[in-house]
Design a protein around this motif. Structure first.
Motif, short mmCIF file in Angstrom:
data_model
loop_
_atom_site.label_atom_id
_atom_site.label_comp_id
_atom_site.label_asym_id
_atom_site.label_seq_id
_atom_site.Cartn_x
_atom_site.Cartn_y
_atom_site.Cartn_z
N ALA A 1 125.17 53.72 -38.35
CA ALA A 1 124.60 52.65 -37.51
C ALA A 1 123.11 52.86 -37.29
O ALA A 1 122.32 51.92 -37.35
N ILE A 2 122.72 54.10 -37.04
CA ILE A 2 121.30 54.43 -36.84
C ILE A 2 120.50 54.07 -38.08
O ILE A 2 119.42 53.47 -38.00
N GLY B 1 117.40 50.92 -39.22
CA GLY B 1 116.08 51.29 -39.68
C GLY B 1 115.54 52.57 -39.09
O GLY B 1 114.33 52.83 -39.11
N ALA B 2 116.43 53.39 -38.55
CA ALA B 2 116.00 54.62 -37.87
C ALA B 2 116.67 55.85 -38.46
O ALA B 2 117.53 55.76 -39.34
N SER B 3 116.28 57.01 -37.95
CA SER B 3 116.87 58.28 -38.35
C SER B 3 116.93 59.21 -37.15
O SER B 3 116.16 59.05 -36.19
N LEU B 4 117.84 60.14 -37.20
CA LEU B 4 117.94 61.14 -36.14
C LEU B 4 116.70 62.01 -36.16
O LEU B 4 116.35 62.59 -37.18
N LEU B 5 116.03 62.11 -35.03
CA LEU B 5 114.83 62.92 -34.93
C LEU B 5 115.11 64.26 -34.28
O LEU B 5 114.76 65.31 -34.82
N GLN B 6 115.74 64.24 -33.11
CA GLN B 6 116.00 65.48 -32.38
C GLN B 6 117.29 65.39 -31.59
O GLN B 6 117.67 64.33 -31.11
N GLY C 1 111.84 54.06 -38.37
CA GLY C 1 110.90 54.14 -39.47
C GLY C 1 110.63 52.83 -40.17
O GLY C 1 109.64 52.69 -40.89
N LYS C 2 111.52 51.83 -39.97
CA LYS C 2 111.32 50.54 -40.63
C LYS C 2 111.97 49.45 -39.80
O LYS C 2 112.81 49.73 -38.93
N PRO C 3 111.62 48.19 -40.04
CA PRO C 3 112.18 47.09 -39.24
C PRO C 3 113.70 47.00 -39.34
O PRO C 3 114.28 47.32 -40.38
#
Length: 292
Positions: free
Chosen positions: A242-243, A247-252, A273-275
């Motif tokens: 889902a993340i 358009g996102a990624s796990l950062l921390q 990171g992206k729309p």
């Protein structure tokens, strides 16, 4: 393996499309990578004297006298309104401080440091949305502690919005606005979609549902922070797809230790990171009924 507050988290999930195994290998290969796991523990504690409710903690004590007064006005209003409507199961002032206020204050440092490291040169004037704000947690507390932040409290229930508007007025917060709407609708509203630097959520839903609620509201290059309990590993595994779709990624995965009987808290931080594709968020109710 992530060691967090004395607990060990196995973060390998080889069966997922973009596995945590790949994530960890990337982390090990380059210290400069934006993907990282931070095990810093932020300490917060609360205590009440025998004769008066006097609170002492690293987070609360960092506030100035006016901010402390505003926190107490919030707590008094919450407990008063809680007698006529269900805002929280907590009935005592000291417990509100320990379970709600301290928990909210503890995510400020992860928000600031993550934003400065990955999103922008300053964290002083963030545009933040609290999704599913409920009784204003953590949004109102964040607005008190960080007066330079513009905070939007997103809540769909009329009664809760009435409380939020009342308490914002009582406290005198000029940096807060209340939006009565569902996250799915606001995420498709061009006035709000991808307009926030930061989205936060606490005690709303599991991560894979929260991702669809929150990330469409976050601008590209912004962050989403979910306040979770002591053992979020399975929930994070389920949410990875889902993340990514948002358009996102796990950062921390960042530990926040309250040192209360309720135990350790964890901040899950995602970097957008992206729309987000235009089809997300889906129609109201769909993310909860059919999670990604």
């Amino acid at each position: 393996m992530l060691l967090c507050g004395g607990r060990r988290f196995n973060i390998l999930a080889p069966t997922l499309p973009l596995s945590f195994e790949t994530f960890i290998k990337h982390l090990a290969a380059s210290k400069s990578s934006k993907l990282s796991l931070t095990t810093t523990s932020f300490t917060a504690s609360a205590s009440a004297s025998a004769n008066s409710k006097v609170f002492s903690s690293s987070c609360f004590e960092a506030l100035n006298s006016r901010q402390k007064e505003q926190v107490h006005i919030y707590i008094d209003s919450l407990l008063e309104w809680n007698q006529k409507m269900n805002l929280t199961a907590v009935k005592e002032e000291s417990e509100v401080m320990e379970r709600h206020v301290e928990d909210s204050l503890s995510i400020i440092e992860p928000i600031r440091t993550s934003y400065l490291s990955h999103c922008g040169p300053s964290s002083e004037n963030l545009n933040l949305v609290d999704v599913g704000s409920g009784a204003g947690l953590p949004g109102i507390i964040l607005a008190i502690a960080s007066p330079g932040w513009k905070v939007t409290l997103l809540e769909s229930m009329n009664k809760r919005c009435s409380f939020l508007e009342h308490v914002v007025s009582q406290i005198g917060l000029s940096n807060v606005q209340v939006e009565r709407e569902r996250a799915e609708k606001l995420g498709q509203d061009v006035s709000f979609r991808e307009s926030f630097d930061v989205a936060v959520a606490r005690a709303v839903a599991e991560m894979r549902i929260l991702a669809e609620y929150c990330l469409p509201l976050v601008r590209t290059g912004g962050i989403f922070v979910a306040s979770k309990g002591h053992d979020p590993q399975e929930e994070v595994h389920r949410a990875e797809r889902a993340i990514q779709l948002m358009g996102a990624s796990l950062l921390q995965i960042r530990c926040v230790d309250s040192h209360s009987r309720h135990g350790q808290r964890t901040a899950i931080i995602c970097l957008k990171g992206k729309p987000t594709p235009k089809k997300y968020p889906r129609d109201p109710g769909t993310p909860a009924k059919i999670p990604l």
